[in-house]
Motif scaffolding. Structure first.
Motif, PDB file in Angstrom:
ATOM      1  N   HIS A 234       0.794  -1.241   0.000  1.00 45.96           N
ATOM      2  CA  HIS A 234       0.000   0.000   0.000  1.00 45.96           C
ATOM      3  C   HIS A 234       0.827   1.291   0.000  1.00 45.96           C
ATOM      4  N   PRO A 235       1.874   1.377   0.849  1.00 42.03           N
ATOM      5  CA  PRO A 235       2.629   2.652   0.842  1.00 42.03           C
ATOM      6  C   PRO A 235       3.357   2.911  -0.474  1.00 42.03           C
ATOM      7  N   TRP A 236       3.496   1.894  -1.300  1.00 41.08           N
ATOM      8  CA  TRP A 236       4.241   2.041  -2.546  1.00 41.08           C
ATOM      9  C   TRP A 236       3.364   2.514  -3.690  1.00 41.08           C
ATOM     10  N   LYS A 237       2.089   2.669  -3.453  1.00 43.31           N
ATOM     11  CA  LYS A 237       1.186   3.092  -4.511  1.00 43.31           C
ATOM     12  C   LYS A 237       1.640   4.440  -5.068  1.00 43.31           C
ATOM     13  N   ARG A 238       1.621   4.566  -6.400  1.00 39.26           N
ATOM     14  CA  ARG A 238       2.099   5.787  -7.036  1.00 39.26           C
ATOM     15  C   ARG A 238       0.936   6.701  -7.369  1.00 39.26           C
ATOM     16  N   PRO A 239       1.202   8.030  -7.446  1.00 37.17           N
ATOM     17  CA  PRO A 239       0.144   8.960  -7.838  1.00 37.17           C
ATOM     18  C   PRO A 239      -0.255   8.734  -9.293  1.00 37.17           C
TER      19      PRO A 239
END
Ligand SMILES: [Zn+2]
Length: 119
Positions: A81-86
């Motif tokens: 989850h924290p790696w999700k990109r804009p």
């Protein structure tokens, strides 16, 4: 009784403008877990943490990168989850979630005491 939520950027202590404040307030009842959300128009970044990902966090536009780096350093091994990109969504609501909130889903959140201060 009027309840005002106070949001502050966790890096610079800045407070949002009135319109962004409204966006941030709307994000509070979300039952999201491990998701980023944009709060317009100032483009603050909300991290819907909770559970393993810690409390919800809020940062101003200038500190979006700092929050993402912080989350990846602390929770990057927990999940993707924290790696999700804009780009991130500006509104995470949907009817299922509204229903879950209506039946008391909020009160089941064990970390609900964290997040914005209520004054
Ligand atoms: Zn900031």
């Amino acid at each position: 009784m009027s309840v005002k939520l106070i949001f502050r950027c966790q890096f610079c202590d800045r407070q949002p403008d009135p319109l962004t404040q409204v966006s941030l307030e709307k994000s509070v009842p979300e039952l999201m877990w491990g998701a980023y959300e944009d709060a317009m128009p100032e483009k603050w970044l909300i991290w819907h943490g909770r559970g393993l990902y810690g409390p919800p966090r809020y940062v101003c536009r200038e500190h979006r990168g700092d929050l993402v780096a912080f989350l990846r350093a602390h929770y990057g091994t927990v999940g993707w989850h924290p790696w999700k990109r804009p780009p991130y969504p500006t509104n995470l609501r949907n009817p299922d979630k509204e229903r879950a909130i209506a039946v008391g889903g909020r009160s089941a959140m064990p970390k609900w005491g964290y997040g914005p201060q209520v004054k």
